[in-house]
Design a protein around this motif. Structure first.
Motif, PDB file in Angstrom:
ATOM      1  N   GLU A  58       6.251  -7.375  -7.423  1.00 37.75           N
ATOM      2  CA  GLU A  58       6.360  -8.686  -8.065  1.00 37.75           C
ATOM      3  C   GLU A  58       7.460  -9.541  -7.453  1.00 37.75           C
ATOM      4  OE1 GLU A  58       6.861  -7.658 -12.153  1.00 37.75           O
ATOM      5  OE2 GLU A  58       4.712  -7.280 -12.482  1.00 37.75           O
ATOM      6  N   ARG A  78      -2.194   1.946  -9.483  1.00 36.46           N
ATOM      7  CA  ARG A  78      -3.529   1.338  -9.514  1.00 36.46           C
ATOM      8  C   ARG A  78      -3.641   0.375 -10.690  1.00 36.46           C
ATOM      9  NH1 ARG A  78      -8.529   3.113 -11.874  1.00 36.46           N
ATOM     10  NH2 ARG A  78     -10.364   2.451 -10.664  1.00 36.46           N
ATOM     11  N   GLY A  79      -3.098   0.764 -11.830  1.00 40.47           N
ATOM     12  CA  GLY A  79      -3.140  -0.105 -12.998  1.00 40.47           C
ATOM     13  C   GLY A  79      -2.353  -1.384 -12.819  1.00 40.47           C
ATOM     14  N   ALA A  80      -1.380  -1.365 -11.916  1.00 37.93           N
ATOM     15  CA  ALA A  80      -0.566  -2.551 -11.639  1.00 37.93           C
ATOM     16  C   ALA A  80      -1.100  -3.364 -10.460  1.00 37.93           C
ATOM     17  CB  ALA A  80       0.875  -2.133 -11.369  1.00 37.93           C
ATOM     18  N   GLY A  81      -2.245  -2.946  -9.928  1.00 39.29           N
ATOM     19  CA  GLY A  81      -2.839  -3.693  -8.823  1.00 39.29           C
ATOM     20  C   GLY A  81      -2.265  -3.374  -7.462  1.00 39.29           C
ATOM     21  N   ILE A  82      -1.544  -2.253  -7.351  1.00 41.69           N
ATOM     22  CA  ILE A  82      -0.984  -1.832  -6.061  1.00 41.69           C
ATOM     23  C   ILE A  82      -1.953  -0.860  -5.408  1.00 41.69           C
ATOM     24  CG2 ILE A  82       0.918  -0.569  -4.956  1.00 41.69           C
ATOM     25  CD1 ILE A  82       2.746  -1.650  -7.171  1.00 41.69           C
ATOM     26  N   GLU A  83      -2.264  -1.080  -4.147  1.00 37.58           N
ATOM     27  CA  GLU A  83      -3.196  -0.204  -3.435  1.00 37.58           C
ATOM     28  C   GLU A  83      -2.565   1.164  -3.219  1.00 37.58           C
ATOM     29  OE1 GLU A  83      -5.912  -2.426  -0.415  1.00 37.58           O
ATOM     30  OE2 GLU A  83      -3.903  -3.282  -0.203  1.00 37.58           O
ATOM     31  N   ARG A  88       0.848  -1.183   0.000  1.00 41.74           N
ATOM     32  CA  ARG A  88       0.000   0.000   0.000  1.00 41.74           C
ATOM     33  C   ARG A  88       0.892   1.245   0.000  1.00 41.74           C
ATOM     34  NH1 ARG A  88      -5.173   1.827   1.000  1.00 41.74           N
ATOM     35  NH2 ARG A  88      -5.946  -0.276   1.363  1.00 41.74           N
TER      36      ARG A  88
END
Length: 374
Positions: free
Chosen positions: A333, A20-25, A2
């Motif tokens: 990742e 956000r596009g990479a799935g990170i809060e 986050r």
């Protein structure tokens, strides 16, 4: 992972979009009481690095809309007298992608939750390495990384690197915009050039949209809401250092220094939108010594504020956003740990950020010979 981003300017929002596009809060906190609380409507020229950074941070489905709301531009960068006669040249012509800051900001806001009226008062790093940001009028927020993207007066920098402080060049400028109508067709050669008056410089730049932003969004991305604005001329008058404004409005301060100027130039200022005219100061922030590595870092003007005469402030902030995005994705990742990712970002950012400040100040005397550069 986050991430807390403090500051909803272009750099902070681009980073938030990319994460956000990479799935990170990611959470964005803005000290202003509302997104449109301050004047942020002037035209920008993005170089290839800055424009690519925006594209990298935005979802690919928004690229067609981005391409529709920008324009390619080139300028000869002439020096003109107040009667629009050519008297010299500033240097090599400049090319780039022209975008309206307000429009780009609204595009970058799409899909993000921004917590407004969130003035940072400090932060604490816990034993587990997480950072807890404290705010004046809202509950604290805990994250793995705190990013200060909160501008020249950065509250995050004040805690992280208190020895790094802004330098006031003493130069003030008035900036505004005027609807681009047929009346101003004769000013076309002045766009991108400097008009040299008695102790002042007037800079003009045209913003012509391929499609009006609101209409472009309705056609290409109905979920996006963009400002309803048309083509305009952005103008900025650089004033003598510490010159008195005699309690005048922004427009009157400019007109008072244009006695005897070409009537089209005076008309341009007279017909300006008063809500988008304001006085600003030129302050810079030079990156100094690196702070101790940890879960807090800085981005954009918070660490390398440049003079607008360099044309590289927004470009460098967007470059930061894209670089930090890539570094944090590697950490997310598992290709490296978070401290290593932040260190990679800071090492590169300090180098090109310092160069951006230096090159912007190198160009300032051409517009304000008495500027304080030390």
């Amino acid at each position: 992972m986050r991430v807390s981003v403090v500051g909803a300017g272009l750099g902070g929002l681009a980073l938030a979009q990319g994460l956000r596009g990479a799935g990170i809060e990611v959470d964005v906190f803005e000290r202003d009481p509302g997104i449109a609380a301050r004047f942020q409507g002037y035209r920008l020229v993005l170089d290839p690095i800055g424009f690519q950074a925006v594209r990298n941070c935005l979802p690919t489905r928004r690229h067609p809309l981005l391409d529709e709301i920008v324009m390619e531009a080139s300028a000869e960068q002439l020096i003109l007298d107040p009667q629009l006669n050519e008297i010299g040249r500033l240097g090599a012509g400049r090319t780039g992608i022209v975008v309206d800051r307000q429009v780009l900001r609204h595009l970058l806001l799409t899909g993000l939750t921004v917590h407004t009226d969130a003035a940072l008062t400090g932060y604490d790093v816990a034993a587990d390495g997480k950072v807890r940001a404290r705010f004046a009028r809202r509950d604290p927020a805990t994250a793995d990384l705190l990013v200060g993207a909160d501008g020249v007066t950065s509250a995050v920098r004040g805690v992280l690197s208190p020895q790094t402080t802004p330098t006031d060049t003493g130069v003030r400028f008035v900036i505004g915009r005027t609807p681009l109508t047929d009346e101003f067709a004769g000013l076309s050669k002045a766009y991108g050039s400097k008009i040299a008056g008695d102790g002042v410089s007037l800079l003009l730049g045209a913003m012509r949209f391929r499609t009006p932003p609101k209409q472009a969004a309705e056609q290409l991305a109905p979920e996006v809401t963009l400002p309803d604005i048309g083509d305009y001329v952005r103008w900025a008058m650089i004033l003598p250092p510490n010159g008195s404004l005699e309690n005048l409005t922004a427009q009157d301060a400019v007109l008072s220094r244009m006695q005897g100027w070409h009537p089209e130039l005076r008309a341009l200022i007279e017909q300006a939108d008063p809500d988008n005219s304001t006085l600003l100061s030129i302050r810079v922030v030079r990156p100094g010594e690196r702070w101790a590595s940890g879960p807090v870092t800085l981005l954009g003007d918070a660490i390398h504020a440049t003079s607008p005469t360099g044309g590289n402030g927004a470009n460098t902030a967007l470059r930061d956003a894209d670089l930090l995005r890539r570094c944090l994705i590697e950490a997310g990742e598992g290709r490296q740990d978070l401290p290593g990712a932040v260190d990679d970002y800071e090492r590169q950012m300090f180098e090109y950020g310092a160069e951006a400040v230096r090159s912007s100040l190198e160009r300032l005397p051409a517009f304000a010979p008495e500027a304080k550069l030390s």
